[in-house]
Design an enzyme around this catalytic site. Structure first.
Site, PDB file in Angstrom:
ATOM      1  CG  ASP A  73     -36.976 -53.030 -22.707  1.00 53.14           C
ATOM      2  OD1 ASP A  73     -36.376 -53.305 -23.759  1.00 53.14           O
ATOM      3  OD2 ASP A  73     -36.689 -52.061 -21.989  1.00 53.14           O
ATOM      4  CE  LYS A  76     -33.995 -53.389 -20.539  1.00 51.92           C
ATOM      5  NZ  LYS A  76     -34.155 -52.117 -19.805  1.00 51.92           N
ATOM      6  CG  HIS A 126     -32.664 -50.496 -28.707  1.00 49.92           C
ATOM      7  ND1 HIS A 126     -32.497 -49.360 -27.937  1.00 49.92           N
ATOM      8  CD2 HIS A 126     -33.101 -51.465 -27.849  1.00 49.92           C
ATOM      9  CE1 HIS A 126     -32.804 -49.633 -26.684  1.00 49.92           C
ATOM     10  NE2 HIS A 126     -33.178 -50.901 -26.605  1.00 49.92           N
ATOM     11  CG  ASP A 154     -37.281 -47.689 -24.590  1.00 50.09           C
ATOM     12  OD1 ASP A 154     -37.508 -47.819 -23.384  1.00 50.09           O
ATOM     13  OD2 ASP A 154     -36.254 -48.130 -25.142  1.00 50.09           O
TER      14      ASP A 154
END
Length: 244
Positions: A73, A76, A126, A154
């Site tokens: 991640d 981010k 994802h 996740d």
């Protein structure tokens, strides 16, 4: 447009003449959003456990899977603190901007010469096993293993953790929560690995007299059962991993 600027994706502020290593990226992430840093450690620990149950034995390969979760991640960094911690439902514009964090994370990791498996986990974590998710276009085993494992890890942590927009789910139901999406969101074989992990953790909790463990207890037994041979077992010590 200025009013919405904090909800636009942008990591151009990062000075890559000074941000040259994976450790540098982690330092930036911890400074940017401590919760994202902590969640990433949990994801890394689940990655390590799932890889072990899958039969991965080589310490270098296990560390790569750990780091795939740890760095998944970092994209981010392109989302403002207010964006990451937005308490309501995203608008369509915000959702589309948020989705850029997967590609952005891959680009950031490429700039610091991270291993391809780690880059792929950031880019594709994802992607769903049935071909949905984002970025679109990958199906089943076309999705790299590091990303398929990270997709599950996740989700486990997202389910367990209290976020600004939700309460954390009960740990004893973590397996049920994910298993209902096996074969659609998640790889069946990897969900079977998580089932073994979950049952082992719950057995340890039961032996202490606790059948409804907190997230803290659940993660404690995760690290005890699976990270006993790993040099770092706490989020606060994770930077030590890159000083060895």
């Amino acid at each position: 447009m200025n009013r919405n600027k904090k909800f636009l994706y942008d990591y151009s502020y990062i000075d890559f003449s000074k941000t040259t290593s994976k450790k540098d990226v982690l330092v930036l992430l911890r400074r940017h959003d401590k919760d994202s840093f902590k969640y990433s450690f949990h994801t890394a620990a689940f990655n390590y456990a799932i890889a072990k149950e899958l039969g991965v034995e080589d310490p270098n390969d296990l560390r790569t899977m750990f780091e795939s979760g740890l760095f998944h991640d970092v994209g981010k960094l392109g989302m403002s603190y207010d964006f990451i911690n937005y308490p309501g439902s995203y608008t369509l514009m915000m959702y589309n901007e948020m989705k850029k964090h997967s590609q952005g994370g891959a680009e950031i990791l490429e700039k610091v010469n991270a291993d391809i498996e780690i880059v792929e986990a950031a880019k594709y974590h994802h992607c769903n096993i049935d071909g949905s998710g984002y970025p679109a276009g990958l199906y089943g085993k076309e999705i790299p293993l590091s990303a398929r494992i990270t997709r599950i890890s996740d989700s486990i942590d997202a389910y367990l953790s209290k976020r600004c927009y939700k309460e954390g789910g009960p740990a004893y139901e973590a397996l049920f929560n994910l298993k209902q999406y096996s074969g659609t969101s998640y790889d069946d074989e990897l969900i079977a690995c998580f089932e073994v992990i979950h049952n082992r953790i719950m057995k340890e909790c039961h032996l202490t007299g606790e059948d409804r463990p907190s997230q803290e207890m659940y993660v404690h037994f995760l690290t005890k059962l699976y990270l006993y041979d790993f040099p770092v077992t706490k989020a606060e010590n994770i930077l030590e991993l890159f000083e060895r």
